[in-house]
Write a protein that holds these residues in place. Sequence first.
Motif, short mmCIF file in Angstrom:
data_model
loop_
_atom_site.label_atom_id
_atom_site.label_comp_id
_atom_site.label_asym_id
_atom_site.label_seq_id
_atom_site.Cartn_x
_atom_site.Cartn_y
_atom_site.Cartn_z
N ASP A 76 0.82 -1.22 0.00
CA ASP A 76 0.00 0.00 0.00
C ASP A 76 0.85 1.26 0.00
O ASP A 76 0.46 2.29 0.54
CB ASP A 76 -0.95 -0.01 1.19
N LEU A 77 2.00 1.18 -0.65
CA LEU A 77 2.89 2.34 -0.71
C LEU A 77 2.26 3.48 -1.50
O LEU A 77 2.25 4.62 -1.06
CB LEU A 77 4.22 1.93 -1.35
N PHE A 78 1.72 3.16 -2.66
CA PHE A 78 1.01 4.14 -3.48
C PHE A 78 -0.46 3.76 -3.49
O PHE A 78 -0.80 2.58 -3.55
CB PHE A 78 1.56 4.17 -4.91
N THR A 79 -1.32 4.76 -3.47
CA THR A 79 -2.76 4.49 -3.41
C THR A 79 -3.53 5.22 -4.51
O THR A 79 -4.37 6.08 -4.22
CB THR A 79 -3.32 4.89 -2.03
N PRO A 80 -3.27 4.88 -5.77
CA PRO A 80 -4.06 5.51 -6.84
C PRO A 80 -5.49 4.98 -6.80
O PRO A 80 -5.78 3.95 -6.20
CB PRO A 80 -3.33 5.07 -8.11
N LYS A 86 -2.67 0.34 -8.89
CA LYS A 86 -2.14 0.16 -7.54
C LYS A 86 -1.37 -1.17 -7.45
O LYS A 86 -0.25 -1.21 -6.93
CB LYS A 86 -3.28 0.17 -6.52
N VAL A 87 -1.93 -2.24 -7.96
CA VAL A 87 -1.26 -3.54 -7.93
C VAL A 87 -0.02 -3.52 -8.81
O VAL A 87 1.04 -4.01 -8.41
CB VAL A 87 -2.23 -4.67 -8.37
N LEU A 88 -0.13 -2.93 -9.99
CA LEU A 88 1.01 -2.88 -10.90
C LEU A 88 2.20 -2.15 -10.28
O LEU A 88 3.32 -2.67 -10.28
CB LEU A 88 0.60 -2.19 -12.21
N VAL A 89 1.95 -0.99 -9.72
CA VAL A 89 3.04 -0.19 -9.17
C VAL A 89 3.59 -0.81 -7.88
O VAL A 89 4.80 -1.02 -7.76
CB VAL A 89 2.57 1.27 -8.92
#
Length: 113
Positions: A76-80, A86-89
């Motif tokens: 959960d570092l990035f939360t687009p 989100k899963v890809l990044v």
Amino acid sequence: MADSTEETEAQPRRTPAEWRADIVGLVAGLVRWVGLLIALILVVHVVLVMGNANTGNGITSFFRSWAEPLSLAFRDLFTPDDQKLKVLVNYGLAAVFWLVVSTVVAKLIRRLA
């Protein structure tokens, strides 16, 4: 015809340093392969999510169940807003992390031994 004692005497004995080098190489290789396997699990999870795989399928749930704990704090570092992004990044970063860490640790093992 030579007997077996002559054949074994002709072969040089391995020194402890040679045995240690082999064991260190084996451990370093094992660390590298574990990192690669973890990265592969994460990448397969990303591919399944990006491809809209059936979440009820056993294969999809298997990879998801392994990928979640292996993603560590990256989950959960990035939360687009887009769940696929989100899963890809996040899981993609976790895969790169495992590859880099396993490579660095394997090199350190080889150099320190």
